[in-house]
Design an enzyme around this catalytic site. Structure first.
Site, mmCIF file in Angstrom:
data_model
loop_
_atom_site.group_PDB
_atom_site.id
_atom_site.type_symbol
_atom_site.label_atom_id
_atom_site.label_comp_id
_atom_site.label_asym_id
_atom_site.label_seq_id
_atom_site.Cartn_x
_atom_site.Cartn_y
_atom_site.Cartn_z
ATOM 1 N N HIS A 27 0.790 -1.235 0.000
ATOM 2 C CA HIS A 27 0.000 0.000 0.000
ATOM 3 C C HIS A 27 0.814 1.272 0.000
ATOM 4 O O HIS A 27 0.249 2.372 -0.039
ATOM 5 C CB HIS A 27 -0.934 0.041 1.211
ATOM 6 C CG HIS A 27 -2.154 -0.809 1.052
ATOM 7 N ND1 HIS A 27 -3.316 -0.327 0.499
ATOM 8 C CD2 HIS A 27 -2.375 -2.106 1.349
ATOM 9 C CE1 HIS A 27 -4.220 -1.304 0.476
ATOM 10 N NE2 HIS A 27 -3.666 -2.392 0.982
ATOM 11 N N LYS A 84 -9.602 13.807 3.625
ATOM 12 C CA LYS A 84 -8.730 12.629 3.673
ATOM 13 C C LYS A 84 -7.909 12.749 4.945
ATOM 14 O O LYS A 84 -7.943 13.790 5.605
ATOM 15 C CB LYS A 84 -7.805 12.584 2.454
ATOM 16 C CG LYS A 84 -7.083 13.902 2.145
ATOM 17 C CD LYS A 84 -6.238 13.845 0.900
ATOM 18 C CE LYS A 84 -6.993 13.863 -0.391
ATOM 19 N NZ LYS A 84 -6.974 12.588 -1.088
ATOM 20 N N ARG A 85 -7.178 11.711 5.313
ATOM 21 C CA ARG A 85 -6.320 11.839 6.481
ATOM 22 C C ARG A 85 -5.331 12.982 6.298
ATOM 23 O O ARG A 85 -4.928 13.298 5.183
ATOM 24 C CB ARG A 85 -5.578 10.520 6.747
ATOM 25 C CG ARG A 85 -6.464 9.442 7.324
ATOM 26 C CD ARG A 85 -7.060 9.871 8.666
ATOM 27 N NE ARG A 85 -6.023 9.991 9.667
ATOM 28 C CZ ARG A 85 -5.750 9.068 10.571
ATOM 29 N NH1 ARG A 85 -6.460 7.955 10.635
ATOM 30 N NH2 ARG A 85 -4.777 9.240 11.450
ATOM 31 N N LYS A 134 0.048 14.375 1.538
ATOM 32 C CA LYS A 134 -1.235 14.694 0.893
ATOM 33 C C LYS A 134 -1.372 16.196 0.635
ATOM 34 O O LYS A 134 -2.261 16.635 -0.086
ATOM 35 C CB LYS A 134 -2.397 14.167 1.740
ATOM 36 C CG LYS A 134 -2.483 12.627 1.764
ATOM 37 C CD LYS A 134 -3.588 12.153 2.693
ATOM 38 C CE LYS A 134 -3.685 10.633 2.816
ATOM 39 N NZ LYS A 134 -4.373 9.997 1.676
ATOM 40 N N THR A 170 -8.574 6.501 -2.911
ATOM 41 C CA THR A 170 -9.902 6.027 -3.285
ATOM 42 C C THR A 170 -10.912 7.154 -3.131
ATOM 43 O O THR A 170 -11.966 7.128 -3.774
ATOM 44 C CB THR A 170 -10.348 4.837 -2.412
ATOM 45 O OG1 THR A 170 -10.135 5.173 -1.034
ATOM 46 C CG2 THR A 170 -9.582 3.578 -2.771
ATOM 47 N N LYS A 189 -14.453 8.344 -5.346
ATOM 48 C CA LYS A 189 -15.781 8.664 -4.806
ATOM 49 C C LYS A 189 -16.246 10.020 -5.325
ATOM 50 O O LYS A 189 -17.426 10.201 -5.649
ATOM 51 C CB LYS A 189 -15.750 8.651 -3.272
ATOM 52 C CG LYS A 189 -15.332 7.313 -2.664
ATOM 53 C CD LYS A 189 -15.028 7.446 -1.172
ATOM 54 C CE LYS A 189 -14.198 6.279 -0.669
ATOM 55 N NZ LYS A 189 -13.593 6.573 0.666
HETATM 56 C C1 LIG Z 1 -12.395 6.974 1.029
HETATM 57 C C2 LIG Z 1 -12.069 7.385 2.415
HETATM 58 C C3 LIG Z 1 -10.738 7.635 2.776
HETATM 59 C C4 LIG Z 1 -9.598 7.575 1.792
HETATM 60 O O1 LIG Z 1 -9.471 8.841 1.162
HETATM 61 P P1 LIG Z 1 -8.174 9.212 0.299
HETATM 62 O O2 LIG Z 1 -8.519 10.543 -0.266
HETATM 63 O O3 LIG Z 1 -8.050 8.168 -0.759
HETATM 64 O O4 LIG Z 1 -7.025 9.250 1.221
HETATM 65 C C5 LIG Z 1 -10.472 8.020 4.082
HETATM 66 N N1 LIG Z 1 -11.457 8.149 4.994
HETATM 67 C C6 LIG Z 1 -12.757 7.931 4.676
HETATM 68 C C7 LIG Z 1 -13.798 8.104 5.729
HETATM 69 C C8 LIG Z 1 -13.107 7.523 3.390
HETATM 70 O O5 LIG Z 1 -14.394 7.301 3.093
#
Ligand SMILES: *Cc1c(COP(=O)(O)O)cnc(C)c1O
Length: 820
Positions: free
Chosen positions: A358, A547-548, A553, A655, A659
């Site tokens: 990952h 995101k985190r 990032k 991911t 979305k």
């Molecule tokens: C999809 C998702 C993530 C991952 O987000 P990234 O932008 O790919 O880091 C993290 N937290 C939640 C709650 C998510 O639904």
């Protein structure tokens, strides 16, 4: 569609009865939480029938199964999702309406099971949804943390972590299975014994042990009666804490086992993409892996007497290196309990275990100190020593005289156990999670391994489930898609979304599409007003980065750009500027100081910008507290712009990007992770791509970085925002509050490389791309078309596609069907 299993009157009666037996109340007297429980138990009752039918079918068909092993499952709420997958959402909503119960309100009573940090845990959850929907036999294997991801509060702009006691009201969907408990042993020493035939036996003694108790959690497939199982393990002391153990002098041992059990599953480590090396974390890993593998072997042996054919019925997929002790645990069982010889056991193990990588970031790689590892897991360590000894022998045979290879590839080196190396050596498959990431693994990070064993390496680009992230999160758009495609089949075949392309020039359809976006923006604006007390205008551009929080990032790039825009707006009030709302959501690991400074900075800038009347609300900033799956669903639905601005090469896939795309938000981003494939699908004209390429970043890194002072000295706009970190503008005159962030960019004091994440290097290109976003948004028709095309081109990014690829290339599972 009429759903006989949710016959309305019977269901209503069931809910009423549940309220009565669980809480001794009537529906009118019950609290929303009690109604949530009563409804959930009524739903579970229906699920159980399918669950039984599925297990029966597995018994009859004996299909090959995957055990998806993951320290994290970021499931999100179950009630609404289960209803959707049972195709009963509308009917149940109606039935509850008639009882005066608002389904949305009681959904809101369910705690988010947050047994994960971010992308890695959510991926595991999407995979389980897709496995059940596609009809594959699968177990999720994980830990029943008593406290999941902490709840984030923002106090005075700072992140404060509060415990997430998600089990306090009980969990209606889970099932405790004490009959499948397993013992897991830690520590002690290994005594070697020889039997009459001269065979060696390894006996662990003086160990501590705990009992692993499984809790099963149903995973409902979409409209197919398949219900798989997420099995999460809880820990209990092995012997009841009895007074007679005091008499036997075992008092301390009893207390210790009690404490071990209590501690082991207490809390999820809140690190995302970061290795901390804590002993308790290794205990957690071995705890759930040992229990899961033992259970899998018992299950296999119930039906099969030839253990050497395990790989025909079972595959263990390791989600990152966290579950990698699995390979040694499987070896231990085969050697010590099944009595196989090394070669036989190794042959089975290396056909049964597979590994997903990952990340390539050094700070995330698990390297356990040998002394800690061997003390906690003495027998497992012996086995790893032997795996390493044989592997090093093989390296020397393949590359005679090349000790550099040994140093770079060995599992045991410099006093450490390198878990990624163990996973690669013992796994039959090594996959990256997006094409670019897999190429970097093959050609850079894992080059030595790729050269020696190229056949193991493959790519599986991540995906997301459209059931949760469109049907549940954005029902307006889901209904529109069904209407426009004339079919619901996209729910299980997202490639059909491409059929929306023919509406991309239809004025009426574009208007509908954007009016749905507007309604979702109104819904989020209400949420923001309620939670932040900030009024945002749904006509402004909703520009979202959720995101985190992590330096790679680059939330800091986003915020510096907002500071730059604010300077522009103040300086040139006459210039036209399209109103924008910058929305952030991010949890920082509790110990990640710099990430927490960035959260404080976001909130500080928000305070200044939002309260500056002189800019007429042209700029707004919102930090959404406690970003998690449940509010994420609404945020994606309401986004106009998706911020995916990681330093190229650092984000393995992402991911969140998918979305947003699904929900019709074009990406502003770098050519990193799955962004590359998103752009390939949607076309470069329907995204805003900027910045260094991964090759350029890697090139700079190999040459010691770059000098940000050149940029700082020559670009007055950039110099101004960087200086504003330390001139008190956003800190009530305090010049030291953001000094560390300033230093991290310019390296005047910090010890690591200056601007490691190329924020200043990419700043101009980012600002330019943002300018293009504004221009594109002004052209309503162009924007609508772009947004619609993002939805239309997202087909590849369903986790159904990802899972089908895992099945065909790695797992080779059999499909099952369940009829009731
Ligand atoms: C999809 C998702 C993530 C991952 O987000 P990234 O932008 O790919 O880091 C993290 N937290 C939640 C709650 C998510 O639904």
């Amino acid at each position: 569609m009429y759903n006989p299993r949710f016959e309305k009157e019977a269901f209503k009666k069931e809910v009423t009865n549940n309220v009565k037996t669980l809480f001794r109340r009537t529906v009118d007297e019950a609290t929303p939480q009690q109604l949530f429980q009563a409804v959930s138990y009524a739903v579970k009752e229906v699920i159980i029938d399918d669950w039984l039918a599925t297990q029966k079918k597995y018994d009859e068909d004996d299909p090959k199964m995957v055990y998806y092993m993951s320290m994290e499952f970021l499931m999100g709420r179950a009630l609404g999702n289960n209803l959707i997958n049972m195709t009963a959402y509308t009917e149940v909503k109606e039935a509850l309406d008639e009882m005066g119960i608002d389904l949305n309100a009681i959904e809101d009573e369910e705690p988010d099971p947050a047994l994960g940090n971010g992308g890695l845990g959510r991926l595991a959850a999407c995979f389980l949804d897709s496995l059940a929907t596609l009809g594959y036999a699968a177990y999720g294997c994980g830990i029943r943390y008593h406290y999941g991801m902490f709840k984030q509060k923002i106090e005075d702009g700072y992140q404060v972590e509060k415990p997430d006691n998600w089990l306090k009201d009980g969990n209606p969907f889970e099932l405790r299975r004490p009959e499948y408990a397993k013992e897991v042993r830690f520590g002690g020493n290994i005594r070697v014994e020889y039997d009459e035939e001269g065979r060696t036996h390894f006996v662990q003694e003086n160990y501590e042990s705990v009992l692993a108790i499984p809790y099963d959690y149903p995973i409902v497939g979409y409209n197919n009666h398949v219900v798989n199982t997420l099995r999460i393990w809880d820990a209990e002391p092995i012997v009841d804490f009895q007074l007679d153990s005091f008499d036997r002098g075992d008092y301390h041992k009893a207390v210790e086992q009690q404490n071990l059990a209590k501690n082991i599953v207490e809390v999820l480590y809140p690190n995302d993409n970061h290795y901390a090396g804590k002993e308790l974390r290794l205990k957690q890993q071995y705890f759930f892996i040992s229990a899961s593998i033992q259970a899998a072997i018992v299950k296999y042996k119930k039906k099969h007497d030839d253990i050497t054919k395990l790989c025909e019925k079972v595959t263990f997929q390791m989600n990152d290196t966290h579950p990698t002790v699995a390979v040694a645990e499987l070896m231990r069982i085969l050697l010590d309990e099944e009595g196989l010889g090394w070669n036989e056991a190794w042959n089975i193990t290396t056909k049964t275990c597979a590994y997903t990588n990952h990340t390539i970031m050094a700070e995330a790689l698990e390297k356990w100190p040998i002394d800690l590892f061997s003390r906690l897991l003495p027998r497992i360590y012996q086995i790893i020593q032997e795996i390493d000894r044989r592997f090093v022998e093989q390296i020397r045979k393949t590359y005679p005289g090349d000790e550099g290879k040994v140093k770079r590839m060995a599992i045991l080196m410099d006093g450490q156990v390198k878990m990624a190396h163990l996973a690669i050596v013992a796994g039959y498959s090594v996959n990256g999670v997006a094409r670019l990431h897999t190429e970097i693994l093959k050609n850079q990070e894992l080059k030595d391994f790729y050269q020696m064993m190229p056949e193991k390496f493959n790519n599986k680009t991540n995906g997301i489930t459209q059931r949760r992230f469109l049907m549940h999160g954005n029902s307006l758009l889901a209904d529109w898609v069904t209407d426009k495609l004339g079919t619901k089949d996209w729910i299980t075949d997202l490639s059909l979304m491409s059929g929306l392309k023919r509406w991309a020039d239809d004025e009426e359809a574009l208007k509908e599409f954007m009016s749905i976006k507007y309604k979702n923006k109104e819904r989020l604006a209400e949420y923001i007003l309620e939670h932040n007390g900030i009024e945002v205008d749904p006509r402004s551009i909703f520009d979202v980065q959720v995101k985190r929080l992590h330096e790679y990032k680059r939330q800091l790039l986003n915020i510096l750009h907002v500071m730059y825009l604010y300077n522009q707006v103040k300086e040139h009030p006459e210039k036209s500027f399209y109103p924008r709302t910058f929305i952030f959501g991010a949890k920082a690991s509790a110990g990640y100081i710099r990430a927490k400074q960035i959260i404080k900075l976001i909130n500080s800038v928000a305070d200044v910008v939002n309260n500056d009347r002189s800019i007429n609300g042209k700029l707004k900033m919102v930090f959404i507290e406690d970003y998690r799956v449940s509010n994420a669903e609404w945020i994606f639905a309401a986004a106009d712009v998706s911020e995916q601005i990681s330093t190229a090469s650092k984000e393995a896939s992402g991911t969140g990007n998918m979305k947003f795309m699904l929900n019709g938000a074009p990406t502003i981003g770098t050519m990193d992770g799955a962004n590359v494939e998103i752009v390939e699908e949607v076309g470069i004209d329907n995204a805003f791509i900027f910045g260094l390429s991964s090759d350029e970043v890697i090139h700079f890194e190999l040459n010691g970085g770059y000098n940000p002072m050149d940029i700082y000295n020559n670009d007055p706009d950039i110099r101004r925002v960087v200086d504003q970190l330390v001139d008190g503008t956003y800190a009530h005159g305090n010049t030291e509050l953001y000094r560390d962030l300033y230093n991290s960019l310019l390296n005047t004091k910090s010890s690591s490389r200056a601007d490691m994440y190329f924020i200043l290097k990419d700043f101009r290109a980012y600002a330019q791309a943002q300018q293009e976003v504004e221009e594109a948004y002004r052209d309503k028709d162009r924007w609508a078309k772009m947004a619609l095309l993002n939805t239309a081109c997202c087909g590849k990014f369903s986790s159904d596609r990802t899972i089908q690829e895992y099945v065909e290339d790695i797992w080779h599972l059999d499909k099952i069907t369940v009829e009731v």
